[in-house]
Write a protein that holds these residues in place. Structure first.
Motif, short mmCIF file in Angstrom:
data_model
loop_
_atom_site.label_atom_id
_atom_site.label_comp_id
_atom_site.label_asym_id
_atom_site.label_seq_id
_atom_site.Cartn_x
_atom_site.Cartn_y
_atom_site.Cartn_z
N LEU A 1 0.30 15.46 15.11
CA LEU A 1 -1.10 15.50 15.63
C LEU A 1 -1.75 14.01 15.52
N SER A 2 -1.49 13.34 14.85
CA SER A 2 -2.40 11.98 14.53
C SER A 2 -1.92 11.22 15.81
N THR A 3 -0.17 11.14 15.82
CA THR A 3 0.11 10.19 16.68
C THR A 3 0.22 10.12 17.50
N LEU A 4 0.22 12.11 18.33
CA LEU A 4 0.10 12.78 19.97
C LEU A 4 -0.62 11.86 20.72
N PHE A 5 -2.43 12.47 18.87
CA PHE A 5 -2.94 12.52 20.23
C PHE A 5 -3.80 10.73 19.99
N ALA A 6 -3.03 9.57 19.65
CA ALA A 6 -3.90 8.83 19.06
C ALA A 6 -3.36 8.48 20.76
N GLY A 7 -2.34 8.83 21.35
CA GLY A 7 -1.72 7.88 23.33
C GLY A 7 -1.58 6.23 22.62
N CYS A 8 -1.49 5.45 23.77
CA CYS A 8 -0.56 4.27 23.95
C CYS A 8 -1.58 3.55 24.52
N SER A 9 -2.34 2.44 23.91
CA SER A 9 -3.29 1.26 24.08
C SER A 9 -1.77 0.15 24.91
N SER A 10 -3.34 -0.78 25.81
CA SER A 10 -2.23 -2.11 25.70
C SER A 10 -1.31 -2.57 25.15
N GLU A 11 -1.42 -2.69 23.54
CA GLU A 11 -0.78 -3.21 22.82
C GLU A 11 0.52 -2.49 22.82
N ASP A 12 0.43 -1.41 22.32
CA ASP A 12 1.54 -0.32 22.29
C ASP A 12 2.99 -0.98 23.42
N MET A 13 2.20 -0.78 24.70
CA MET A 13 3.38 -1.47 25.77
C MET A 13 3.99 -2.19 25.48
N THR A 14 3.78 -3.61 24.63
CA THR A 14 4.07 -4.97 24.66
C THR A 14 4.65 -4.69 22.66
N THR A 15 4.61 -3.88 22.37
CA THR A 15 5.25 -3.87 20.53
C THR A 15 6.05 -2.88 20.77
N SER A 16 6.93 -2.59 19.52
CA SER A 16 7.83 -1.39 18.83
C SER A 16 7.47 -1.09 17.73
N SER A 17 6.05 -1.21 17.27
CA SER A 17 6.10 -0.28 16.04
C SER A 17 5.81 1.29 15.94
N SER A 18 6.15 1.46 14.74
CA SER A 18 6.07 2.62 14.34
C SER A 18 6.57 3.61 15.44
N TRP A 19 6.11 4.65 16.16
CA TRP A 19 6.60 5.35 16.95
C TRP A 19 5.54 4.99 18.42
N SER A 20 5.60 4.02 18.44
CA SER A 20 5.04 3.18 19.82
C SER A 20 6.28 2.76 20.84
N LEU B 1 8.90 4.96 21.04
CA LEU B 1 9.08 6.34 22.05
C LEU B 1 8.17 6.60 22.37
N LEU B 2 7.08 6.82 21.83
CA LEU B 2 6.41 7.17 23.04
C LEU B 2 5.42 6.65 24.34
N CYS B 3 5.61 4.73 24.46
CA CYS B 3 4.68 4.47 25.40
C CYS B 3 6.18 3.51 26.25
N HIS B 4 7.26 4.07 25.37
CA HIS B 4 8.26 2.84 26.96
C HIS B 4 9.21 3.51 27.54
N ASN B 5 9.26 3.72 28.94
CA ASN B 5 9.44 4.71 30.12
C ASN B 5 11.03 4.90 29.43
N SER B 6 11.52 4.41 29.09
CA SER B 6 13.35 3.78 29.19
C SER B 6 13.94 5.46 28.76
N ARG B 7 12.46 5.13 26.94
CA ARG B 7 12.97 6.28 25.81
C ARG B 7 12.36 7.60 26.37
N LYS B 8 11.88 7.60 27.68
CA LYS B 8 11.66 9.36 27.77
C LYS B 8 12.56 10.27 28.19
N PRO B 9 13.41 10.40 28.57
CA PRO B 9 14.36 11.09 28.10
C PRO B 9 15.04 11.24 27.03
N GLU B 10 14.69 10.29 26.21
CA GLU B 10 14.96 10.99 24.50
C GLU B 10 14.08 11.68 23.93
#
Length: 802
Positions: free
Chosen positions: A458-477, A479-488
Motif C-alpha cells: 500500500l505504501s508503494t502504490l499510494f506513494a506514486g511516482c515523483s519527477s525524481e523516480d522517472m530518472t532513477t531506478s531505486s527500490s520499486w520505482s 517497475l512502477l514509473c517506467h513505461n518500458s516495464r508496464k506489461p510486466e
C-alpha cells in the motif's frame, strides 16, 4: 454444582484437578475482591428452598432465556453482576463448538445462549439498587475520565507494540541484522548507511530456493503458534472482533470475550498471524483489544461494574481509540464508532470518544512510528492532482470496487458455510492455518514485488511516482514509473488482485486473530492502479483530445496514486459498507485533502452497488451467521400481515403482585430458566403491573435473606405506588420488592404490526415486549423470538449463507 450440571444438561463427572484449581482461584479472588452484590450460585443460596413443585405458572418461555446456561462459560464466577471475565475454554464449550451448536438450534434458541440486557431499564436498575450509596457528579466525572485516559494510553501502547513486533518478526523471516540483532531490516540498513546493506544477513544468501524454504519455515512456525494459542487458551481471540463488538454494544453479554486472558492471547496471536504473512490485517482486532482494555479498566470501579449501560458507553469510546491507534486516524475512529460499531451513541458519548481517541493518538504520535513526526501512514510523494475528465473513470472504479466487495462477501460466506458443515475444520484449525500460510507464502513468492507485506504494498502504490523516480531506478520505482516495464507491472498487478482476493476471502474467518481492512485496501489499490494505468495510457496517446487538454503534463495526468487510493476505498466500502468514516480515515491515512471528492464518489457508488444486490456488510453477515441476538437498525419486514400474535410466546410465567411468598419465588428461580417475569394483579385477570428481571429477582431474594424476621413463608408484594422512601419490610411483615421492578415495560397489542414491534425493540433496546389485550397479559416477545421468526419466515432476506 449438581443443579448447575442438570440445568446445562451435562452428564455428571468427577471434578478434575483443573476444576479444583479454578474453584480455588475464584474463591481466593472472591475473598480478596469481595462480593459487593452478595450474590453467588448454587442451592446454598436459598436456605428456604425445597424440591417441591412451585405453584406458579410454567411454560415454553422457560426455554428462551436460560441465565444459568448463558453463564455456563463461567460457572465459577463469584457474582452475576461482576463483569471481570475469566478464561473461556476451561469450563465450557469452546467458540468453535458454540458456533456449530448455534447453527443447529431452532426457534428462540437460535440466537445463542447469550444473555441480553434491557438497555432502557439498566440504568434505573442500577440507581435503585445503589440509592443508599450516592456518588457525586464530580466523582462520576473523575472516574469516567480516568477510565477513558487509561484506555487511550494502554491502547496506544498496544498499537505501538504491535507495529514494532510485527515488523521485527516479519524481518526475521528474511534475515537478521549482524550489527544489532534487535533491529529490523529497514533500521539495520539505515544504520549501516547507503549501499547494499552489508550488515543484514539473508538466511538464504543468493539462493532464491533457500530463501523461500527459510521464509516458509518461519511463517509456518508463526501461524502454528498463533492458531495453537487461540485454540488452547482463548477461542474468543480469533477473528476480527468487530462483529462481536457490534453485538455487545447492541446489548448482548458475551462472557469471556473481553477478558484479560483473551486480550493477552489476541495480542500475541495477532502479532504472529500478521508476521506469518497471511492476508489479514491487525487494524480491526485493535478495536477488540481497545474494548478489552476499557472493559477491564472500567471494572476496577463500582460505578461501572454493575451498570451495563455505562459499560457500553465506555466501549463505544474504546472503538474510537482502537481505530485511532490502528490507522493514526482519531477523527475517523470517532466516526467509525458512531457509524458502524455503536447502536446507541448519545451526544455525551461523542465528546468522550473524542477525548479517548485524542489520548490514543497522542501516544501514537509520541512513539513516532513512521519516523517523520506525523501520523500519516501512507504518504504520497507529491501533491498529485485530479482533473474533471477523471470523474468518469473514478466512478467506474467505485462501481467495480463495490462489485468486488460484493463478490468477496459472497465467497467468504460460502467458504464459512462449508467450514461450519464440515467437522474437520472445527477439529483442525491449526492444520487449516498452516495450509493457509503455505498457500499465501507460495503464491506471493511468484513475483518479488508481492513478497512485501500488504502495508508495504500500500505504501508503494499510494506513494506514486515523483519527477525524481522517472530518472532513477531505486527500490520499486523502476517497475512502477517506467513505461518500458508496464506489461510486466500489469501482469503482476492482475495476478496480485486475483491471488489476494481469493486468499483474503479464505483467510478471514479462520481461527486466528484476523482483520480485513488492510487486505481489502491492498486488493483495491492494485485494482485501482490498473485502471489508472489504462487512463494514463489513453491520455498520453491522445494529448490533443479536448478532455485531456487540462493536463499540464502527460507524466502526471491520471496519476496512479489517485486511482490506487480511490480503488482501495471502493473495495473496502463494498466489504464493510461504511461511508463517512471511511472517507475521513482515507484522508487521514494519506494526508491528501484534495482527494476528498473522488473518495466520496467512489465510496458512495461502491455502497450503492452492494445495496443494490441486497448484501449486508461482512460484519453484519457474521453477526447473523453466528446468531447473535442483534436487531439491525433500519431493517424492514416486508410481510404486512405479520403481527405480534404470530411471534409471541402465549404461555407466560407471571408473578402476582400479592399473595406470593419467599419460598415460592425461590422455587421459581430454581426451577425455571426464563429471563424475566411480568408482574400481574392476580393470576386470573393477569392485568399487567410491571416486570421483574431474573437477575433482579436474585438480588431481591439475597437482600431478603439478610433481613431478620424474614423466612420462607414471608409474604412478598409488588406495589404499584412504590417509591424510594418505602420500607423494605412494612409494618405488617410483608417484604416489598417494588424497587426491583422495571420502571419501563414495552407493551404492544396482539394485532400490532411486526415491523412496529421490531422498531420499538430496536430503538428502545428493550429485551422483552409484553403483549397485552385490554391490559391483560396474553404473550411476550423477546429479541430471540423476533430474530427466529424473521429467519424462518424470510420476511427479510437471509443475511448469511447467500
Amino acid at each position: 454444582m449438581e443443579r448447575d450440571s442438570q440445568n446445562r444438561g451435562e452428564s455428571s463427572r468427577r471434578p478434575s484437578a483443573k476444576d479444583w484449581a479454578l474453584g480455588l482461584g475464584m474463591g481466593i479472588r472472591k475473598r480478596l475482591l469481595g462480593d459487593p452484590a452478595g450474590i453467588s450460585y448454587g442451592a446454598a443460596d436459598f436456605p428456604y428452598a425445597s424440591t417441591a413443585t412451585p405453584s406458579l405458572l410454567h411454560s415454553r418461555q422457560e426455554q428462551m432465556y436460560d441465565a444459568d446456561r448463558a453463564m455456563r462459560i463461567h460457572r465459577t464466577a463469584s457474582s452475576a453482576h461482576t463483569r471481570a471475565y475469566s478464561r473461556t475454554d476451561s469450563v465450557a464449550l469452546n467458540a468453535e463448538d458454540r458456533l456449530h451448536t448455534q447453527t443447529k438450534e431452532k426457534g428462540a434458541n437460535q440466537a445463542g445462549d447469550f444473555r441480553v440486557i434491557d438497555t432502557i431499564n439498566e440504568t434505573s436498575r442500577y440507581l435503585e439498587r445503589e440509592n443508599n450509596k450516592f456518588i457525586s457528579m464530580r466523582e462520576q466525572i473523575a472516574v469516567m475520565y480516568t477510565v477513558l485516559t487509561v484506555t487511550g494510553l494502554v491502547t496506544g501502547v498496544i498499537g505501538v507494540f504491535l507495529d514494532d513486533a510485527v515488523e521485527y518478526l516479519t524481518s526475521l523471516r528474511t534475515g537478521i541484522c549482524t550489527s544489532s540483532f534487535f533491529l529490523t531490516e529497514h533500521l539495520c540498513c539505515l544504520s549501516s548507511g547507503e549501499g547494499d546493506c552489508p550488515d543484514f544477513l539473508l538466511w538464504g544468501g543468493e539462493s532464491d530456493t533457500k530463501s523461500y524454504m527459510v521464509n516458509l519455515g518461519f511463517a509456518v512456525i508463526y501461524g502454528f503458534s498463533s492458531a495453537f494459542l487461540v485454540k488452547r487458551f482463548a477461542p474468543y481471540a480469533a477473528g476480527s472482533g468487530i462483529p462481536e463488538i457490534k453485538a455487545v454494544l447492541n446489548g448482548c453479554v458475551m462472557r469471556g470475550y473481553l477478558s484479560g486472558w483473551t486480550m493477552v492471547v489476541k495480542i500475541l496471536g495477532l502479532t504472529l498471524s500478521v508476521a506469518a504473512g497471511l492476508n489479514l490485517g491487525k487494524e480491526g482486532p485493535v478495536v477488540h483489544l481497545a474494548c478489552c482494555v476499557a472493559f477491564l479498566t472500567a471494572n476496577c470501579f463500582k460505578l461501572f461494574r454493575y451498570n451495563e449501560t455505562s459499560i457500553r458507553d465506555v466501549l463505544s469510546c474504546a472503538c474510537a481509540a482502537g481505530v485511532a491507534t490502528a490507522f493514526g486516524a482519531p477523527v475517523g475512529g470517532i466516526l467509525f464508532a458512531y457509524e458502524e460499531a455503536s447502536t446507541y451513541f448519545p451526544n455525551h458519548v461523542l465528546w468522550r470518544a473524542f477525548f479517548c481517541a485524542t489520548v490514543a493518538a497522542l501516544v501514537l504520535r509520541w512513539s513516532n512510528p513512521f519516523f517523520d513526526g506525523s501520523l500519516v501512514m501512507f504518504r504520497v510523494k507529491e501533491n498529485v492532482q485530479w482533473y474533471w475528465f477523471e470523474l468518469l473513470p473514478i466512478a467506474v472504479v467505485g462501481i467495480l470496487g463495490g462489485f468486488i466487495g460484493y463478490l468477496w462477501i459472497k465467497l467468504n460466506l460460502q467458504w464459512m458455510k462449508i467450514k461450519m458443515r464440515n467437522s474437520w475444520f472445527r477439529r483442525s484449525p491449526i492444520i487449516e492455518t498452516i495450509c493457509l500460510v503455505f498457500l499465501t507464502v507460495s503464491a506471493n513468492w511468484v513475483f518479488p514485488f508481492l513478497r512485501q507485506t500488504n502495508s508495504s504494498l500500500l505504501s508503494t502504490l499510494f506513494a506514486g511516482c515523483s519527477s525524481e523516480d522517472m530518472t532513477t531506478s531505486s527500490s520499486w520505482s523502476d517497475l512502477l514509473c517506467h513505461n518500458s516495464r508496464k506489461p510486466e507491472l500489469i501482469t503482476i498487478l492482475t495476478y496480485g488482485v486475483i491471488q489476494k482476493f481469493l486468499l483474503s476471502a479464505l483467510t478471514f474467518g479462520s481461527r486466528v486473530p484476523a482483520g480485513l481492512f488492510i487486505p481489502s485496501l491492498t486488493v483495491g489499490s492494485m485494482f485501482g492502479t490498473l485502471v489508472g494505468m489504462g487512463v494514463h495510457t489513453v491520455a498520453s496517446s491522445y494529448p490533443e483530445f479536448f478532455l485531456f487538454r487540462d493536463c499540464t503534463s502527460a507524466t502526471f495526468c491520471a496519476a496512479g496514486s489517485v486511482y490506487a487510493i480511490v480503488g482501495a476505498a471502493s473495495v473496502l466500502a463494498g466489504v464493510t459498507q461504511v461511508s463517512v468514516s471511511l472517507a475521513v480515515i482515507m484522508l487521514e491515512l494519506t494526508d491528501r485533502l484534495n482527494l476528498l471528492l473522488p473518495l466520496m464518489i467512489t465510496i458512495l457508488l461502491a455502497k450503492m452497488v452492494t445495496n443494490f444486490f441486497g448484501t449486508p456488510s461482512i460484519y453484519d453477515s457474521y453477526v447473523h451467521m453466528k446468531r447473535y441476538p442483534y436487531l439491525e437498525p433500519g431493517a424492514i419486514i416486508e410481510n404486512e400481515l405479520a403481527d405480534a400474535s404470530r411471534v409471541m410466546s402465549k404461555k407466560v410465567i407471571c408473578i402476582p403482585a400479592t399473595g406470593t411468598t419467599i419460598h415460592q419465588l425461590e422455587e421459581l428461580y430454581k426451577t425455571t430458566k426464563t429471563f424475566g417475569f411480568p408482574i400481574v394483579e392476580d393470576l386470573e385477570t393477569k392485568q399487567l403491573v410491571g416486570y421483574l428481571a431474573r437477575i433482579e429477582l436474585k438480588v431481591a431474594l439475597q437482600t431478603a435473606k439478610r433481613h431478620t424476621g424474614v423466612d420462607a413463608n414471608t409474604p412478598v408484594e409488588f406495589p404499584k405506588d412504590y417509591d424510594i422512601t418505602s420500607s423494605f419490610v412494612d409494618f405488617e411483615g410483608n417484604v416489598n420488592f417494588g424497587k426491583y421492578c422495571d420502571l419501563f415495560v414495552a407493551q404492544v397489542f396482539p394485532d400490532s404490526p411486526l415491523s412496529k414491534v421490531y422498531a420499538l425493540m430496536q430503538e428502545t433496546g428493550s429485551q422483552h415486549t409484553v403483549v397485552v389485550d385490554g391490559g391483560k397479559v396474553v404473550g411476550i416477545i423477546s429479541k430471540k423470538d423476533l430474530i427466529s421468526f424473521i429467519d424462518q419466515s424470510e420476511d427479510i432476506p437471509r443475511k448469511y449463507f447467500l
